[in-house]
Design a protein around this motif. Structure first.
Motif, PDB file in Angstrom:
ATOM      1  N   ILE A 358       0.862  -1.185   0.000  1.00  0.00           N
ATOM      2  CA  ILE A 358       0.000   0.000   0.000  1.00  0.00           C
ATOM      3  C   ILE A 358       0.894   1.229   0.000  1.00  0.00           C
ATOM      4  N   LYS A 359       0.706   2.105  -0.999  1.00  0.00           N
ATOM      5  CA  LYS A 359       1.530   3.311  -1.091  1.00  0.00           C
ATOM      6  C   LYS A 359       0.833   4.483  -0.419  1.00  0.00           C
ATOM      7  N   LEU A 360       1.513   5.099   0.534  1.00  0.00           N
ATOM      8  CA  LEU A 360       1.064   6.341   1.143  1.00  0.00           C
ATOM      9  C   LEU A 360       1.936   7.446   0.574  1.00  0.00           C
ATOM     10  N   LYS A 361       1.413   8.177  -0.400  1.00  0.00           N
ATOM     11  CA  LYS A 361       2.187   9.241  -1.043  1.00  0.00           C
ATOM     12  C   LYS A 361       1.893  10.564  -0.360  1.00  0.00           C
ATOM     13  N   LEU A 362       2.939  11.198   0.151  1.00  0.00           N
ATOM     14  CA  LEU A 362       2.819  12.482   0.823  1.00  0.00           C
ATOM     15  C   LEU A 362       2.958  13.590  -0.217  1.00  0.00           C
ATOM     16  N   LEU A 363       1.945  14.418  -0.345  1.00  0.00           N
ATOM     17  CA  LEU A 363       1.904  15.436  -1.384  1.00  0.00           C
ATOM     18  C   LEU A 363       2.647  16.698  -0.962  1.00  0.00           C
ATOM     19  N   ARG A 364       3.160  17.418  -1.953  1.00  0.00           N
ATOM     20  CA  ARG A 364       3.861  18.672  -1.670  1.00  0.00           C
ATOM     21  C   ARG A 364       2.909  19.717  -1.103  1.00  0.00           C
ATOM     22  N   LYS A 365       1.689  19.725  -1.622  1.00  0.00           N
ATOM     23  CA  LYS A 365       0.682  20.678  -1.147  1.00  0.00           C
ATOM     24  C   LYS A 365      -0.678  19.990  -1.162  1.00  0.00           C
ATOM     25  N   ALA A 366      -1.604  20.561  -0.431  1.00  0.00           N
ATOM     26  CA  ALA A 366      -2.915  19.940  -0.313  1.00  0.00           C
ATOM     27  C   ALA A 366      -3.610  19.898  -1.671  1.00  0.00           C
ATOM     28  N   CYS A 367      -4.325  18.798  -1.922  1.00  0.00           N
ATOM     29  CA  CYS A 367      -5.101  18.652  -3.143  1.00  0.00           C
ATOM     30  C   CYS A 367      -6.229  19.686  -3.145  1.00  0.00           C
ATOM     31  N   PRO A 368      -6.355  20.524  -4.192  1.00  0.00           N
ATOM     32  CA  PRO A 368      -7.367  21.592  -4.206  1.00  0.00           C
ATOM     33  C   PRO A 368      -8.785  21.076  -4.038  1.00  0.00           C
ATOM     34  N   GLU A 369      -9.082  19.892  -4.612  1.00  0.00           N
ATOM     35  CA  GLU A 369     -10.457  19.376  -4.560  1.00  0.00           C
ATOM     36  C   GLU A 369     -10.849  18.882  -3.174  1.00  0.00           C
ATOM     37  N   SER A 370      -9.924  18.234  -2.484  1.00  0.00           N
ATOM     38  CA  SER A 370     -10.291  17.588  -1.222  1.00  0.00           C
ATOM     39  C   SER A 370      -9.511  18.105  -0.011  1.00  0.00           C
ATOM     40  N   ASN A 371      -8.503  18.937  -0.251  1.00  0.00           N
ATOM     41  CA  ASN A 371      -7.625  19.442   0.814  1.00  0.00           C
ATOM     42  C   ASN A 371      -6.805  18.337   1.462  1.00  0.00           C
ATOM     43  N   ARG A 372      -6.665  17.214   0.776  1.00  0.00           N
ATOM     44  CA  ARG A 372      -5.869  16.109   1.297  1.00  0.00           C
ATOM     45  C   ARG A 372      -4.392  16.388   1.104  1.00  0.00           C
ATOM     46  N   ARG A 373      -3.577  15.903   2.040  1.00  0.00           N
ATOM     47  CA  ARG A 373      -2.131  16.032   1.935  1.00  0.00           C
ATOM     48  C   ARG A 373      -1.457  14.712   1.608  1.00  0.00           C
ATOM     49  N   CYS A 374      -2.256  13.695   1.343  1.00  0.00           N
ATOM     50  CA  CYS A 374      -1.675  12.393   0.992  1.00  0.00           C
ATOM     51  C   CYS A 374      -2.643  11.624   0.112  1.00  0.00           C
ATOM     52  N   GLU A 375      -2.113  10.631  -0.577  1.00  0.00           N
ATOM     53  CA  GLU A 375      -2.921   9.732  -1.393  1.00  0.00           C
ATOM     54  C   GLU A 375      -2.553   8.297  -1.054  1.00  0.00           C
ATOM     55  N   ILE A 376      -3.547   7.417  -1.046  1.00  0.00           N
ATOM     56  CA  ILE A 376      -3.318   6.016  -0.722  1.00  0.00           C
ATOM     57  C   ILE A 376      -3.755   5.155  -1.911  1.00  0.00           C
ATOM     58  N   THR A 377      -2.839   4.328  -2.396  1.00  0.00           N
ATOM     59  CA  THR A 377      -3.134   3.395  -3.476  1.00  0.00           C
ATOM     60  C   THR A 377      -2.542   2.035  -3.124  1.00  0.00           C
ATOM     61  N   TYR A 378      -3.013   1.021  -3.822  1.00  0.00           N
ATOM     62  CA  TYR A 378      -2.513  -0.334  -3.596  1.00  0.00           C
ATOM     63  C   TYR A 378      -1.795  -0.815  -4.844  1.00  0.00           C
ATOM     64  N   SER A 379      -0.519  -1.091  -4.721  1.00  0.00           N
ATOM     65  CA  SER A 379       0.296  -1.464  -5.875  1.00  0.00           C
ATOM     66  C   SER A 379      -0.151  -2.784  -6.503  1.00  0.00           C
ATOM     67  N   GLY A 380      -0.756  -3.658  -5.713  1.00  0.00           N
ATOM     68  CA  GLY A 380      -1.148  -4.961  -6.236  1.00  0.00           C
ATOM     69  C   GLY A 380      -2.523  -4.995  -6.865  1.00  0.00           C
ATOM     70  N   ALA A 381      -3.234  -3.849  -6.883  1.00  0.00           N
ATOM     71  CA  ALA A 381      -4.604  -3.853  -7.385  1.00  0.00           C
ATOM     72  C   ALA A 381      -4.673  -4.287  -8.838  1.00  0.00           C
ATOM     73  N   SER A 382      -3.755  -3.787  -9.659  1.00  0.00           N
ATOM     74  CA  SER A 382      -3.799  -4.126 -11.075  1.00  0.00           C
ATOM     75  C   SER A 382      -3.399  -5.577 -11.323  1.00  0.00           C
ATOM     76  N   ILE A 383      -2.561  -6.129 -10.447  1.00  0.00           N
ATOM     77  CA  ILE A 383      -2.202  -7.549 -10.573  1.00  0.00           C
ATOM     78  C   ILE A 383      -3.434  -8.408 -10.301  1.00  0.00           C
ATOM     79  N   LEU A 384      -4.183  -8.052  -9.261  1.00  0.00           N
ATOM     80  CA  LEU A 384      -5.403  -8.792  -8.944  1.00  0.00           C
ATOM     81  C   LEU A 384      -6.436  -8.644 -10.054  1.00  0.00           C
ATOM     82  N   ALA A 385      -6.418  -7.467 -10.724  1.00  0.00           N
ATOM     83  CA  ALA A 385      -7.386  -7.224 -11.794  1.00  0.00           C
ATOM     84  C   ALA A 385      -6.935  -7.810 -13.124  1.00  0.00           C
TER      85      ALA A 385
END
Length: 409
Positions: A358-385
């Motif tokens: 699971i990748k926790l990417k720390l952003l340089r600045k908050a996302c304008p749409e959601s004000n989030r400072r990080c994004e979470i993705t799963y590297s294995g999702a495409s393998i499972l798909a």
């Protein structure tokens, strides 16, 4: 985990100074003994390094403030700031009673109960202990530390990132080696329900640094595994302890690789939890698929922390063999043909590197749409798909642009 992956840089450098006699001018060897003698509580080590404990950090600060230890001083400063912030938060919000004033979770997660002799429910909490360090040959081998935290009921393995020439040479060896699946390494040849026993492609430098045997000595993987087994055996209270593995940069890659193989060890607790910080890629598609299989069976968990656009986390992308073939293809058709004839062409997916966990990417600045400072993705999702190129899904457009900019430089 992030603090521990930074602290090992400090510990290793200060211990090297202690071994060289650079810490003690008075001839007593008191500060050197405190740093070198293990096991040692993290509280005592923090006192020696940062001040506020026996030994005094002021003396150490003077030794390090010579212009040659800027990285260590920076790491110490960050640790000191977080230590004081935690103290301030606890002193203002923790009432010393059983409820913890709402900060019991902070004390557990940050290890704050071990700093300055804090208490929970009126009873002293046992400190975290650094039991072992593998740094006697730090210029030739990887560096690690092992700690025990009775409060969290965990054993933690920490790998240091790149510091020495040997470390950087290891980073540069991006050819793939055929390496055994964890089943095979642990003698579980028949247990194909955990991803089979087919060999996988791993970064040559990382694999040989951790699992290679040299001069008749066992591998670092075996050395560390035996330490963990000893710690579990010597105290029945540790029977249910969990195993965590962490590290920064090269240390993150080694932590990932250690967790991958330890996940199928019959002698170590599972699931293995890996928290890597700014880790490069470790293996190919076969490795990534087997990693997903082990995750799905609850053998391993991997949180991969990455700063947005960090070039270390975007590399390596392809093996040395594929890089050579593509270069020859671009500039020398005859050279490329020679590579094809000798069976050293660019290859397919087995010559491409993939991330895991699971990748926790720390952003340089908050996302304008959601004000989030990080994004979470799963590297294995495409393998499972069933996607053909899961590595591509792990790099967004901005990451790719950052990598291209680094390449042009």
């Amino acid at each position: 985990m992030v603090d521990m992956s930074n602290l090992i840089y400090v510990l290793a450098e200060v211990r090297e100074m202690a071994r060289s006699g650079a810490l003690d001018d008075d001839g007593t060897g008191a500060l050197s003994s405190m740093v070198l003698d293990l096991p040692s509580s993290l509280d005592d080590l923090a006192g020696a390094l940062l001040g506020g404990g026996r030994g005094g950090g002021d003396v150490l600060g003077e030794k390090l403030d010579d212009g040659k230890h800027a990285a260590v001083m920076g790491a110490l400063g960050g640790l000191l700031r977080r230590r004081e912030e935690t103290r301030a938060a606890l002193s203002s919000s923790y009432d010393g009673g059983g409820g913890g004033g709402g900060f019991g979770w902070m004390m557990a997660c940050c290890g704050a109960a071990n700093i300055g002799g804090s208490t929970t429910g009126g009873a002293m909490v046992g400190p975290s202990i650094i039991t072992d360090m593998g740094d006697a040959r730090s210029n030739e081998e990887l560096v690690y530390a092992v700690g025990v935290n009775p409060l969290m009921e965990r054993i933690t393995i920490i790998f240091r990132g790149s510091v020495t020439k040997s470390d950087f040479v290891t980073d540069s060896r991006i050819a793939f080696v055929r390496a055994p699946h964890p089943n095979k390494l642990n003698g579980l040849v028949a247990m194909d329900r955990y991803g089979g026993c087919d060999d996988v492609g791993l970064h040559q430098g990382f694999y040989e640094y951790l699992l290679g045997e040299k001069d008749g000595r066992s591998s670092k993987y075996d050395e560390i595994s035996n330490i963990v087994r000893r710690l579990l055996r010597e105290d029945p209270a540790r029977a249910n302890y969990k195993l965590y593995v962490t590290g920064h940069s090269l240390g993150g890659a080694l932590a990932t690789l250690f967790g991958y193989y330890a996940s199928m060890s019959p002698h170590l607790p599972s699931p293995i939890t890996v928290v890597s910080v700014a880790s490069p890629r470790v293996g190919n598609i076969e490795f990534a698929r087997s990693f997903v299989e082990l995750e799905s069976h609850g053998r391993i968990r991997h949180l991969r922390i990455a700063n947005h656009g960090d070039p270390v986390t975007l590399n390596p992308t392809i093996s040395a063999r594929r890089a050579l073939a593509l270069s020859a293809k671009a500039v020398s058709p005859l050279g490329y043909l020679a590579l094809l004839v000798t069976g050293n062409g660019e290859g397919g997916e087995e010559q491409v590197y993939y991330h895991t966990g699971i990748k926790l990417k720390l952003l340089r600045k908050a996302c304008p749409e959601s004000n989030r400072r990080c994004e979470i993705t799963y590297s294995g999702a495409s393998i499972l798909a069933g996607a053909k190129k899961p590595a591509d899904t792990d790099m967004d457009a901005e990451d790719f642009a950052d990598m291209e900019q680094q390449r042009r430089r």
